[in-house]
Each structure stands twice: as structure tokens, then as C-alpha cells.
Design a protein around this motif. Structure first.
Motif, PDB file in Angstrom:
ATOM      1  N   ASN A   1      -0.081   3.677   0.997  1.00 35.98           N
ATOM      2  CA  ASN A   1      -0.440   4.224   2.292  1.00 35.98           C
ATOM      3  C   ASN A   1       0.430   3.579   3.354  1.00 35.98           C
ATOM      4  O   ASN A   1       0.974   2.504   3.167  1.00 35.98           O
ATOM      5  CB  ASN A   1      -1.913   3.958   2.576  1.00 35.98           C
ATOM      6  CG  ASN A   1      -2.259   2.519   2.258  1.00 35.98           C
ATOM      7  OD1 ASN A   1      -1.428   1.637   2.440  1.00 35.98           O
ATOM      8  ND2 ASN A   1      -3.457   2.287   1.803  1.00 35.98           N
TER       9      ASN A   1
ATOM     10  N   ALA B   1      -6.710   2.460   4.558  1.00 29.61           N
ATOM     11  CA  ALA B   1      -7.024   1.407   3.592  1.00 29.61           C
ATOM     12  C   ALA B   1      -6.923   1.915   2.158  1.00 29.61           C
ATOM     13  O   ALA B   1      -7.047   1.129   1.222  1.00 29.61           O
ATOM     14  CB  ALA B   1      -8.430   0.867   3.849  1.00 29.61           C
ATOM     15  N   GLY B   2      -6.716   3.198   2.009  1.00 32.44           N
ATOM     16  CA  GLY B   2      -6.608   3.734   0.661  1.00 32.44           C
ATOM     17  C   GLY B   2      -7.920   3.744  -0.097  1.00 32.44           C
ATOM     18  O   GLY B   2      -7.947   3.566  -1.304  1.00 32.44           O
TER      19      GLY B   2
ATOM     20  N   THR C   1      -5.645  -3.341   2.987  1.00 35.32           N
ATOM     21  CA  THR C   1      -6.055  -2.943   1.649  1.00 35.32           C
ATOM     22  C   THR C   1      -7.404  -3.555   1.372  1.00 35.32           C
ATOM     23  O   THR C   1      -7.574  -4.767   1.445  1.00 35.32           O
ATOM     24  CB  THR C   1      -5.066  -3.422   0.578  1.00 35.32           C
ATOM     25  OG1 THR C   1      -4.518  -4.664   1.003  1.00 35.32           O
ATOM     26  CG2 THR C   1      -3.966  -2.421   0.351  1.00 35.32           C
TER      27      THR C   1
ATOM     28  N   GLY D   1       0.833  -1.192   0.000  1.00 37.79           N
ATOM     29  CA  GLY D   1       0.000   0.000   0.000  1.00 37.79           C
ATOM     30  C   GLY D   1       0.864   1.236   0.000  1.00 37.79           C
ATOM     31  O   GLY D   1       1.758   1.355   0.807  1.00 37.79           O
TER      32      GLY D   1
END
Lengths: 419, 419
Positions: free
Chosen positions: A26, B65-66, A31, A24
Motif C-alpha cells: 500500500n 494500513a492494508g 502496517t 507495504g
DNA sequence: AGCAGTTAGTTTGTACCTCGCACAAACTTA
DNA sequence: TAAGTTTGTGCGAGGTACAAACTAACTGCT
């Protein structure tokens, strides 16, 4: 309501893993699966089902996957239009009555996959059709201690010779390499017998020269993928590939996925310890599995036992001589296969994959070697009730499996079976 | 009439055999992801993110979590309405300006999880809140060689005493048991030191008596789950739990999933071979890791070296005596930790998980034991560039981690993080 | 030959999920 | 008080899987 702050358990130094970063952009480790990703996943799975089970009709695929027929239609229709899949002739259904099914399979004229097998001193390249056929094989040698530029030149030349024979641009290039590979970053970390390759960012180089997706992984993992796509591992969800020869290595297919540790680590079985404070290994440690189950051990033992031509002893030769009645060969073969078995036993105790495909030297020993190893494993493992352990050798030529596996690497990454 | 009143994210009311059903519904090996499954997956991942990171606002979760904020709202809103999650007080955001975030976390008053720890001769039961707090602990003993009915009676009684203290029906019951467990079928295969348990279909029995989902797994795997949900493994994607004591065992968390081989096998590390033709093991084989790294070995060595009270020697005692200046204790501790290290080395060579959480006897040795083992592992492993190996001990009481892990088993199985 | 029965594949409408956009709410800063 | 920022929420769009109904094609029976 107030929440107490959660206890932080960062006792051990948690090294920020390149892989978690990759998972990610992030900072987090979660995810969610997006809608479109779902489509890609299911498309990949349908293709995999086709690979695993051979030509199948839409209805068969729907039954196989437990989904609606319309779903399959929706998935395969664009692929047919894209000429990736082709509809076969209507085959009379085995059940009585009903409209005959139109089997689907990969278009033999679809783009192929480029494959490279890189072993110390030699480069092999080929094209692999989606159906598994190998075409346009080329071979070259390189100076293991030479110049990097010279190596790249040889590599480029050989690969160009192969790729130029394809009618359409291949989907991508898969590279299987000996040594320690960082598959995440696409670099060769070290190859003991070929220092010229150390630290080479091969993926970046090939990507630039050929403008194609390039994937690299280490040799045992390519064998695994070759087994999975085109060999004894076809359709299996759990098995291991084990390579024996000058060195030992392995790779695992776990729950339908190729196992890759961080940066593509894992499977370095040769240096697991089976004899605490045992013989000195190349790696500087003692009692590695490699010290008792690789070819150097076999040659040393053959010499100690005064075998003729001990330098050229292999599992295949031992099997042959044992079959011809040599007691000495039979005994050495038994000890050799027992030593090989120990590594498989440890793997079995750890992961319980239950299924092992052998490559390399012991595969040369054929069914007899496999059966001997199986017997030793059965004796040495703590069996669970109802558990059956299968040991097979991949009968196809070694290079072919690795090359197909290299091609399969591209396929896997192309199909995005990540989830 | 339809029974769709259950919210689809419900933690309870699902047969623990869902895994079998899901896998066995279709004959094939492919399963596509359905739309609703996707929802369930993402709901599970959001909950896991909450567990891993503590109370978080919707916006935080979305960033983590994007995904879009609205997606998170859609996921958590029904859970709040169902009183599984609660919204905390608006906390002033650390950034300047803006509407303050409302952190979300598990409702402390939500249904709890029943947990059972089954070791030879003793039963421990408790309730575990979703926040990890342990309540209503009960303990009982049973005759390891006695009557099955008697054991079931003791078990039922103890568990009833615990469960009756819950204000609402728990989500389910998780059982962690010593011995060899078939987690797929919910039966205890064998427990060496408690023959009364052999072949016991405990899941079926408890399901019938308590009308709740019941999950069972073996002790090391419960420790792993306990580490993952509430211990040093929190938030990690790859690590192993290793138990040492009278026996040795392990369990693996791989790519964000608990590793389970067929029928819940895998992790039987105690009987991997580290000394070909070494000392005889209880299992009848030779040179198992258990013969050199479990407590029986330590006691035997202590006796051989004329330690006082060799029967009561433990890692904790060795550390204490070494700290007090005993050279003999220091040396034995060094050999013990080195022997333990070999098992971890083989695991590292095989899976490269890079992170290990120790339980049982060596955990009693605290940071010093962990550091000694880490040093030995570093020396004995073939390191890849940039690879860091972390060894931690779980400081919380042994029983607590296993019980929380047992509870976590229920949680995991119902969050459907299968994908 | 004709009809019922069966299976394959497609069309159509529905339900579900995530995303982007717009907007109100709530807080900080100038 | 106004501007800026962040959170959280409707609403419609786009994509995906599913169910029902339909057509196509073949078998078997009368």
C-alpha cells in the motif's frame, strides 16, 4: 464538523524509499499487525530465547518470556513434531521437589544453513548447524578482475560441493560479502578490490541455481549477526560490531534488531571524518577514520619509524613485540589503539550502545588491544553517570564468525523477527 | 471490585514508567506479544496514521494500513464513543459514485497535553491540543544557581497557571529539558548552565503535584518528536533532528521509532570528535564537533576576522550580510556550514538516515543555510547509488516545535508504539 | 510405605483480535 | 427510476493467548 486540511510539510524532497514501498504494498506507511503475524513473531521470539539462553524447559521459557506455560507448549509442540526441536533427558531440577524439567533445544539433525563468505579473490562456503557447528567447509579463489561467468561458475561449484554434503536441504543460503551491498535487492553494488562483482545480482543467481531462500549482507553485518547468535553478543540487546583491517566498517544491533538503513546501508564508519582536512583517503575525501586507524596507516607509520618489515606489521605483532619489551612497539600500539578508539567514541556519543565487539586486525591484538582501546575510549568519551563501556574481541577465528553470521542472516530472515 | 472501566486504548492513566516495568518484570530479554498488546499496538498505529495523514475515513485508513474495513471500525468505534475522535461531515468522495466517506479526526475538545520547555533560566509551559494547536502559553524565569525549592515553586506556579486553563484534565505532561536527561528514571542529570537542576527528579515531583502522567526527555529529542508529529518529519520513518547553537545535539527517528539509548542516552553529537587533538572543548576533550560548529566558534572567528559586533553574529545575520554582498560574511558562512556539515556527514555514514531537520542557529539561516549545508554534505559523504540526502530547516518558531515535541512525548509514550 | 508439597506439562474452556462475507445506506450516472 | 459503486456494519470463522484444573513425577517428612 469540518476539518481544515492539514498543512503539508514536504519541504525537503522526500525520495520514495524502496524500503517504505517494501513495508507495504500500500502507499501508506502504517502496517497493522495481524493475528497470524503475531503467532509468527512469538514463535520467532521463543526460538531466539532458546538461542540466547541455551537449552531450556517449557516452564523456563514461559518464565523468561513472562507468558503462560500453555502458550509455550502450543508454540514448541509443532516444532518438536516437525523435528526442528528435540526434548532432552529430564534433568533433575535445581530446586527441591517437583517434576523434573525436559529441556528443549535445536535438533542437531535438523536441516542446516548454507553460508558463503565472499572476500576479494576468495570464496568460502560451509554448512552451519542450528547449534552453531560448522561443517563441510570449502574454499576457492577467483579472478577479481576476470569474467563474471567465470566467477559464477566457481561460486556455484564451491557451493554445490558444500551443500551436497547436507543430508537434507538446508533452510537457505546466507552470503556475507565485502564491499557495498544492497541487501534489499540482493545485489552487490561495488567491491573496491574485486570489480568483477560490481552490480552482481547474486541473490537472484543463487536462488535460481539452488532453489533456496538466499540472503546477502555486507561483511561487518555478518560479523554482527555471528556475534549475536554465537559470539560475545549472544543475548545482548544493544551492541556494535567493529571491523578493522585494510578497511574499517561496523554494524549495529539496536533494541534487539540488526540495524539496516535503506537498501542495507549504514555502518560505513570508515569514511566518517575524524580529522577535518586531514590525510587524503582512498575515497577522495580527507581525514576519514580509515586514514588513521586502518592497516595502511599502521604500515606507513611503521615504515616512518623504521620498524623492521613494516609491510607485515599488525596489531598482533605490535602486542607481541611490546610484551617482549619494545618501547617503540608499545608507543605505536598506543597510538594505533587510540586512533581506533576515536571511531568507537563517535559511535558511543551517537548511539550509546555501550558495548563493542572488535574484529579484524585489532582483534588479533587480543585482550591487551581491547583493554588499551577501552582505556582510550573511556578517556575520550563524555560519560554519563553509571555508564559502563565494554570492549571485547571475538576470540573465534575471523572466517568462522563471518560464516556463522552469514548463516545467522538466513535464520533471522527465516524467523521473521521483523517486528 | 474491578477497575476495568478504563478503555484499553486510553491515552491517560498509565504510569510513564510502564517501559521499565515491562522490561523489568521478567528477568529475561524476551517478551512475547500478548493478544491485548496487539490490540493496543494496532490502535496506536491507527491513531498515528491519523496524525500522519490528517483526517481520513475508515475505508481510507483500512486501505492505508492494508487491513479489513471492519478491523478499523472495531478500533475507532470505542474511540468515537469516548469522544477522543469525531466523525466529520460526509465529504463528497473524489471518485464518482458511492456512499460519501465520513472522515475521522481528533476531537478538538478532547483533553489536551501539558508541555514544558526547560532551558537554563527560563520555563515555558503551554497546552497542546491533539490537533497541534498551542494554547495557554506561560513563561517564567528562574535562578540558575539558586535554591531547588525556589525553582520547584516557580515551576509549579507556571504550570498550574497553564493547566488550570484546560477544561478537562490533560492526558499528561511532557517536559523537554536542556542538558543531560535520564528519561527512564525521569531525572535531570546535569544542565551545564543551570546547576540548580542537577539531579532533580522532576518527573516524580510533577507527578505528585499534578497527579498526571509525566514524561521528560532532552531538548533535541523533543525537537525530533515535534518534527515527527507536527513538522517536516511528519509521516517519515527515518530522519534525524539536529540542533545547533551554544551547544550541539541531535536525536534520531529510526524505523518509525524515537531512538533512545540506555536511560535515554544517545545523540550527544556535540562531543563526537571531528578533529583529533583539535581545539580544547568545554568538556575537557579536544576537537569535538562543538568546537567548530557551535556559536562560540562562530563568534571567535567573527572576532578574528574583525567583524563588527562579533558577539552578536548568528547564521541568520551571516545570511543577511552575504545576501547584501558581503564577501567576508559569505566566506564565513561557507566555513560555518561546512563545519556543521561534518557532523551530519558522520551521522550519515553511520546511520544513513538520509533526512535531516535542522534547528537552532543554522535554522535561522533558512533555506540558504540548509542548501549550503546540503551541498557540503553531498561533497563530503560517500554516496551510495540512488541515495538522496535531504536537509530541511523547521520554519516554525523554535520554542513551538520543542513544546509540541514535549507534548508529543506524552502522546508517544501512551500510544505504546513500543513494538 | 504413604502422604503432603512442589514443579512440569497438558487439557479444556474463554476472551480477544482480524478477516471474509453479506447487507443496508447513500450517492452518481444513465 | 434502475443500475452501479462505495461506505460502514453485523456475524461467524479461524487463530492466538490465557486461566483454571488436571495428571505426572519427584522430594521430604512421618
Amino acid at each position: 464538523m469540518k476539518f481544515e486540511s492539514q498543512p503539508s510539510y514536504s519541504l525537503g524532497q522526500r525520495t520514495p524509499a524502496s524500503r517504505e514501498v517494501a513495508a507495504g504494498e500500500n502507499g501508506g506507511n502504517v502496517t497493522l499487525v495481524s493475528q497470524s503475524a503475531l503467532g509468527a513473531i512469538n514463535r520467532g521470539r521463543v526460538l531466539q530465547a532458546l538461542y540466547d539462553n541455551g537449552p531450556k524447559s517449557r516452564a523456563d521459557l514461559a518464565r523468561l518470556a513472562g507468558v503462560n506455560r500453555t502458550t509455550i507448549t502450543g508454540i514448541v509442540q509443532p516444532m518438536i513434531e516437525d523435528q526442528l526441536l528435540v526434548e532432552g533427558d529430564a534433568s533433575p531440577s535445581d530446586v527441591k521437589g517437583g517434576k523434573p524439567a525436559r529441556p528443549l533445544y535445536f535438533n542437531p539433525d535438523a536441516p542446516m544453513l548454507g553460508a558463503v563468505l565472499l572476500l576479494p579473490g576468495t570464496i568460502q562456503t560451509c554448512l552451519v548447524a542450528l547449534t552453531g557447528e560448522i561443517k563441510a567447509v570449502a574454499k576457492a579463489e577467483f579472478d577479481t578482475h576476470g569474467d563474471t561467468e567465470a566467477f559464477i561458475a566457481v561460486m556455484t561449484e564451491t557451493l554445490t560441493a558444500t551443500l551436497s554434503q547436507a543430508q537434507q536441504a538446508p533452510f537457505g543460503i546466507g552470503v556475507a560479502s565485502a564491499g557495498m551491498i544492497d541487501s534489499d535487492n540482493g545485489t552487490i553494488l561495488t567491491v573496491n578490490l574485486a570489480p568483477v562483482l560490481t552490480g552482481l545480482p547474486l541473490v537472484a543467481i543463487l536462488q535460481e541455481r539452488f532453489s533456496l531462500p538466499v540472503v546477502i549482507d555486507h561483511h561487518p553485518r555478518a560479523l554482527l549477526v555471528g556475534d549475536r547468535w554465537f559470539g560475545p553478543g549472544r543475548g545482548q540487546q544493544n551492541f556494535a560490531a567493529v571491523y578493522t583491517g585494510e578497511v574499517l566498517g561496523g554494524a549495529f544491533f539496536i533494541d534487539g534488531k540488526v540495524y539496516r538503513g535503506l537498501a542495507g546501508s549504514g555502518g560505513e564508519l570508515g569514511h566518517s571524518v575524524v580529522q577535518i582536512d586531514g590525510a587524503l583517503c582512498n575515497c577522495g575525501k580527507h581525514g576519514c577514520w580509515e586514514t588513521v586507524a586502518a592497516l595502511p596507516w599502521l604500515r606507513k607509520e611503521a615504515a616512518r619509524l623504521s620498524f623492521p618489515h613494516p609491510k607485515s606489521v599488525t596489531c598482533a605483532r605490535l602486542v607481541k613485540e611490546a610484551d617482549e619489551g619494545s618501547k617503540a612497539a608499545e608507543e605505536l600500539l598506543d597510538r594505533y589503539t587510540r586512533n581506533v578508539a576515536f571511531g568507537i567514541v563517535n559511535l558511543q556519543q551517537t548511539l550509546s550502545l555501550n558495548s563493542y565487539v572488535l574484529h579484524g586486525d585489532v582483534a588479533g591484538g587480543g585482550l591487551k588491544a581491547a583493554e588499551l582501546i577501552r582505556q582510550h575510549v573511556e578517556q575520550l568519551v563524555v560519560k554519563r553517570p553509571g555508564q559502563e563501556i565494554s570492549i571485547t574481541v571475538n576470540g573465534i577465528g575471523e572466517g568462522h564468525t563471518a560464516l556463522r553470521g552469514a548463516a545467522g542472516l538466513v535464520l533471522s530472515s527465516h524467523l521473521k523477527l521483523v517486528i
